[in-house]
Design a protein around this motif. Structure first.
Motif, PDB file in Angstrom:
ATOM      1  N   VAL A  48     -18.517 -13.042 -22.274  1.00  0.00           N
ATOM      2  CA  VAL A  48     -18.800 -12.484 -20.951  1.00  0.00           C
ATOM      3  C   VAL A  48     -18.432 -13.476 -19.856  1.00  0.00           C
ATOM      4  CG1 VAL A  48     -20.644 -11.717 -19.408  1.00  0.00           C
ATOM      5  CG2 VAL A  48     -20.584 -10.925 -21.781  1.00  0.00           C
ATOM      6  N   GLN A  49     -18.803 -14.753 -20.040  1.00  0.00           N
ATOM      7  CA  GLN A  49     -18.471 -15.770 -19.050  1.00  0.00           C
ATOM      8  C   GLN A  49     -16.965 -15.941 -18.917  1.00  0.00           C
ATOM      9  OE1 GLN A  49     -20.609 -19.177 -20.492  1.00  0.00           O
ATOM     10  NE2 GLN A  49     -22.515 -18.599 -19.440  1.00  0.00           N
ATOM     11  N   ALA A  50     -16.251 -15.930 -20.048  1.00  0.00           N
ATOM     12  CA  ALA A  50     -14.792 -16.079 -20.007  1.00  0.00           C
ATOM     13  C   ALA A  50     -14.139 -14.897 -19.310  1.00  0.00           C
ATOM     14  CB  ALA A  50     -14.253 -16.225 -21.429  1.00  0.00           C
ATOM     15  N   ALA A  51     -14.651 -13.696 -19.563  1.00  0.00           N
ATOM     16  CA  ALA A  51     -14.084 -12.513 -18.932  1.00  0.00           C
ATOM     17  C   ALA A  51     -14.318 -12.521 -17.427  1.00  0.00           C
ATOM     18  CB  ALA A  51     -14.683 -11.256 -19.553  1.00  0.00           C
ATOM     19  N   ALA A  52     -15.515 -12.940 -17.025  1.00  0.00           N
ATOM     20  CA  ALA A  52     -15.814 -13.008 -15.598  1.00  0.00           C
ATOM     21  C   ALA A  52     -14.931 -14.032 -14.898  1.00  0.00           C
ATOM     22  CB  ALA A  52     -17.285 -13.343 -15.396  1.00  0.00           C
ATOM     23  N   ARG A  53     -14.732 -15.190 -15.557  1.00  0.00           N
ATOM     24  CA  ARG A  53     -13.886 -16.222 -14.964  1.00  0.00           C
ATOM     25  C   ARG A  53     -12.443 -15.752 -14.870  1.00  0.00           C
ATOM     26  NH1 ARG A  53     -15.714 -19.815 -17.754  1.00  0.00           N
ATOM     27  NH2 ARG A  53     -14.266 -19.771 -19.510  1.00  0.00           N
ATOM     28  N   GLU A  54     -11.962 -15.076 -15.895  1.00  0.00           N
ATOM     29  CA  GLU A  54     -10.586 -14.593 -15.893  1.00  0.00           C
ATOM     30  C   GLU A  54     -10.386 -13.518 -14.831  1.00  0.00           C
ATOM     31  OE1 GLU A  54      -7.354 -12.478 -18.928  1.00  0.00           O
ATOM     32  OE2 GLU A  54      -9.323 -13.119 -19.649  1.00  0.00           O
ATOM     33  N   LEU A  55     -11.396 -12.656 -14.657  1.00  0.00           N
ATOM     34  CA  LEU A  55     -11.288 -11.605 -13.657  1.00  0.00           C
ATOM     35  C   LEU A  55     -11.253 -12.190 -12.258  1.00  0.00           C
ATOM     36  CD1 LEU A  55     -11.321  -8.578 -12.954  1.00  0.00           C
ATOM     37  CD2 LEU A  55     -13.827  -8.694 -12.955  1.00  0.00           C
ATOM     38  N   LYS A  56     -12.073 -13.206 -12.008  1.00  0.00           N
ATOM     39  CA  LYS A  56     -12.146 -13.815 -10.684  1.00  0.00           C
ATOM     40  C   LYS A  56     -10.860 -14.545 -10.337  1.00  0.00           C
ATOM     41  CE  LYS A  56     -14.864 -17.049  -7.933  1.00  0.00           C
ATOM     42  NZ  LYS A  56     -16.024 -17.980  -7.926  1.00  0.00           N
ATOM     43  N   LEU A  57     -10.242 -15.219 -11.293  1.00  0.00           N
ATOM     44  CA  LEU A  57      -9.069 -16.053 -11.022  1.00  0.00           C
ATOM     45  C   LEU A  57      -7.767 -15.409 -11.468  1.00  0.00           C
ATOM     46  CD1 LEU A  57     -10.519 -19.528 -12.106  1.00  0.00           C
ATOM     47  CD2 LEU A  57     -10.448 -18.527  -9.832  1.00  0.00           C
ATOM     48  N   SER A  58      -7.817 -14.127 -11.822  1.00  0.00           N
ATOM     49  CA  SER A  58      -6.623 -13.460 -12.322  1.00  0.00           C
ATOM     50  C   SER A  58      -5.559 -13.356 -11.238  1.00  0.00           C
ATOM     51  CB  SER A  58      -6.995 -12.062 -12.827  1.00  0.00           C
ATOM     52  OG  SER A  58      -5.847 -11.370 -13.254  1.00  0.00           O
ATOM     53  N   ASN A  59      -4.362 -13.863 -11.547  1.00  0.00           N
ATOM     54  CA  ASN A  59      -3.204 -13.782 -10.651  1.00  0.00           C
ATOM     55  C   ASN A  59      -3.477 -14.386  -9.276  1.00  0.00           C
ATOM     56  OD1 ASN A  59      -1.726 -12.330 -12.643  1.00  0.00           O
ATOM     57  ND2 ASN A  59      -2.704 -10.428 -11.982  1.00  0.00           N
ATOM     58  N   VAL A  60      -4.277 -15.440  -9.231  1.00  0.00           N
ATOM     59  CA  VAL A  60      -4.625 -16.093  -7.975  1.00  0.00           C
ATOM     60  C   VAL A  60      -3.933 -17.451  -7.893  1.00  0.00           C
ATOM     61  CG1 VAL A  60      -6.482 -17.109  -6.612  1.00  0.00           C
ATOM     62  CG2 VAL A  60      -6.837 -14.924  -7.743  1.00  0.00           C
ATOM     63  N   SER A  61      -3.282 -17.706  -6.754  1.00  0.00           N
ATOM     64  CA  SER A  61      -2.667 -19.005  -6.501  1.00  0.00           C
ATOM     65  C   SER A  61      -3.412 -19.678  -5.359  1.00  0.00           C
ATOM     66  CB  SER A  61      -1.186 -18.836  -6.130  1.00  0.00           C
ATOM     67  OG  SER A  61      -0.467 -18.197  -7.165  1.00  0.00           O
ATOM     68  N   GLU A  62      -3.602 -20.986  -5.467  1.00  0.00           N
ATOM     69  CA  GLU A  62      -4.318 -21.734  -4.443  1.00  0.00           C
ATOM     70  C   GLU A  62      -3.357 -22.676  -3.712  1.00  0.00           C
ATOM     71  OE1 GLU A  62      -7.635 -23.680  -6.267  1.00  0.00           O
ATOM     72  OE2 GLU A  62      -8.929 -21.911  -6.042  1.00  0.00           O
ATOM     73  N   PHE A  63      -3.512 -22.741  -2.394  1.00  0.00           N
ATOM     74  CA  PHE A  63      -2.682 -23.581  -1.554  1.00  0.00           C
ATOM     75  C   PHE A  63      -3.579 -24.362  -0.600  1.00  0.00           C
ATOM     76  CE2 PHE A  63      -0.362 -19.754  -2.652  1.00  0.00           C
ATOM     77  CZ  PHE A  63       0.842 -20.244  -3.140  1.00  0.00           C
ATOM     78  N   THR A  64      -3.225 -25.611  -0.344  1.00  0.00           N
ATOM     79  CA  THR A  64      -3.995 -26.408   0.612  1.00  0.00           C
ATOM     80  C   THR A  64      -3.439 -26.201   2.018  1.00  0.00           C
ATOM     81  OG1 THR A  64      -2.573 -28.337   0.187  1.00  0.00           O
ATOM     82  CG2 THR A  64      -4.625 -28.156  -1.079  1.00  0.00           C
ATOM     83  N   THR A  65      -4.336 -26.179   2.978  1.00  0.00           N
ATOM     84  CA  THR A  65      -3.953 -26.005   4.374  1.00  0.00           C
ATOM     85  C   THR A  65      -4.957 -26.747   5.245  1.00  0.00           C
ATOM     86  OG1 THR A  65      -3.441 -24.377   6.102  1.00  0.00           O
ATOM     87  CG2 THR A  65      -5.252 -23.862   4.600  1.00  0.00           C
ATOM     88  N   SER A  66      -4.849 -26.605   6.535  1.00  0.00           N
ATOM     89  CA  SER A  66      -5.743 -27.288   7.462  1.00  0.00           C
ATOM     90  C   SER A  66      -6.306 -26.297   8.463  1.00  0.00           C
ATOM     91  CB  SER A  66      -5.015 -28.412   8.213  1.00  0.00           C
ATOM     92  OG  SER A  66      -4.531 -29.390   7.317  1.00  0.00           O
ATOM     93  N   CYS A  67      -7.515 -26.552   8.880  1.00  0.00           N
ATOM     94  CA  CYS A  67      -8.141 -25.738   9.917  1.00  0.00           C
ATOM     95  C   CYS A  67      -7.427 -26.009  11.247  1.00  0.00           C
ATOM     96  CB  CYS A  67      -9.631 -26.069  10.022  1.00  0.00           C
ATOM     97  SG  CYS A  67     -10.492 -25.154  11.325  1.00  0.00           S
ATOM     98  N   ASN A  68      -7.186 -24.973  12.024  1.00  0.00           N
ATOM     99  CA  ASN A  68      -6.413 -25.131  13.267  1.00  0.00           C
ATOM    100  C   ASN A  68      -7.258 -24.995  14.523  1.00  0.00           C
ATOM    101  OD1 ASN A  68      -6.963 -22.436  13.174  1.00  0.00           O
ATOM    102  ND2 ASN A  68      -4.882 -21.735  13.483  1.00  0.00           N
ATOM    103  N   PHE A  69      -8.573 -25.126  14.408  1.00  0.00           N
ATOM    104  CA  PHE A  69      -9.413 -24.913  15.577  1.00  0.00           C
ATOM    105  C   PHE A  69      -9.514 -26.154  16.464  1.00  0.00           C
ATOM    106  CE2 PHE A  69     -11.073 -21.066  13.518  1.00  0.00           C
ATOM    107  CZ  PHE A  69     -11.074 -20.221  14.615  1.00  0.00           C
ATOM    108  N   CYS A  70      -9.776 -27.317  15.919  1.00  0.00           N
ATOM    109  CA  CYS A  70      -9.969 -28.495  16.758  1.00  0.00           C
ATOM    110  C   CYS A  70      -9.127 -29.652  16.214  1.00  0.00           C
ATOM    111  CB  CYS A  70     -11.449 -28.876  16.822  1.00  0.00           C
ATOM    112  SG  CYS A  70     -12.118 -29.520  15.279  1.00  0.00           S
ATOM    113  N   SER A  71      -9.419 -30.826  16.686  1.00  0.00           N
ATOM    114  CA  SER A  71      -8.577 -31.972  16.357  1.00  0.00           C
ATOM    115  C   SER A  71      -9.014 -32.712  15.105  1.00  0.00           C
ATOM    116  CB  SER A  71      -8.577 -32.956  17.533  1.00  0.00           C
ATOM    117  OG  SER A  71      -9.895 -33.401  17.804  1.00  0.00           O
ATOM    118  N   CYS A  72     -10.028 -32.232  14.408  1.00  0.00           N
ATOM    119  CA  CYS A  72     -10.496 -32.938  13.200  1.00  0.00           C
ATOM    120  C   CYS A  72      -9.498 -32.820  12.051  1.00  0.00           C
ATOM    121  CB  CYS A  72     -11.861 -32.408  12.766  1.00  0.00           C
ATOM    122  SG  CYS A  72     -13.185 -32.818  13.917  1.00  0.00           S
ATOM    123  N   GLY A  73      -8.839 -31.678  11.945  1.00  0.00           N
ATOM    124  CA  GLY A  73      -7.870 -31.489  10.879  1.00  0.00           C
ATOM    125  C   GLY A  73      -8.502 -31.367   9.512  1.00  0.00           C
TER     126      GLY A  73
END
Length: 208
Positions: A48-73
């Motif tokens: 059950v745990q493996a199925a839930a994890r696979e469903l949540k992350l299925s075909n998902v790609s992660e990319f790093t970015t930065s917040c664009n609201f203020c100067s903290c970055g």
């Protein structure tokens, strides 16, 4: 006549319960353990745990970015599925925020999903009262031609210092402004590009 032994606060006999658990706590543990044993025969918890994890992350790609609201970055991690952004969260590996986000950073996803968000470049001609959509190629071409025209028009090759002409090779016709979402490496390249084009006015949004 024999005296009765005193009851402890936990409800047991004697001075204290050596396990530190009251009778109500023992009852909860017994009921919870029994329910767990009963479910164990019907459910494969690992599956059950493996199925839930696979469903949540299925075909998902992660990319790093930065917040664009203020100067903290602050750094963020964007999760994308089928070309669509589904979540934004703080980047725990980022040196600035270590995964935490302020209220503005937490509102980044609604801003992205807003129907009022601009997704194509817009151009307003001189004297016009309206904006029109243009392509990205057209926008880049317009910006490049504008920079070239202003640079050539406002180019200063030399200045007189102490009665002698000194080469300066700069332009005062335009300025360069960086943003909070730019990384150090990007800022380095921007600085190089600005100097190469001849401008001495390089600013950052945090100072404005």
């Amino acid at each position: 006549m024999n005296a009765k032994p005193a009851r402890s606060v936990s409800g047991g006999l004697g001075k204290s319960n050596p396990a530190g658990v009251s009778r109500r706590g023992w009852l909860k543990l017994a009921v919870g353990g029994g329910a767990g044993l009963a479910l164990d025969g019907f459910l494969d918890v690992t599956a059950v745990q493996a199925a839930a994890r696979e469903l949540k992350l299925s075909n998902v790609s992660e990319f790093t970015t930065s917040c664009n609201f203020c100067s903290c970055g602050c750094g963020m991690v964007a999760a994308v599925r089928d070309g669509k952004l589904i979540t934004l969260e703080g980047d725990y590996d980022h040196v600035v925020n270590r995964g935490s986000l302020c209220v503005k950073g937490m509102s980044m996803f609604p801003t992205h999903a807003s129907p009022q968000r601009l997704q194509v470049p817009k151009y307003r001609a001189a004297g016009s009262d309206r904006w029109v959509d243009i392509t990205w190629d057209d926008a880049v071409d317009r910006i490049a031609r504008k920079i070239k025209t202003v640079r050539d028009t406002a180019w200063i090759a030399t200045e007189t210092v102490g009665g002698a002409d000194v080469p300066v090779n700069r332009t005062d016709g335009w300025a360069f402004m960086g943003g909070a979402q730019n990384t150090n490496e990007e800022c380095y390249l921007f600085q190089k590009a600005a100097r190469l084009l001849g401008t001495v006015y390089v600013e950052h949004q945090a100072r404005l």
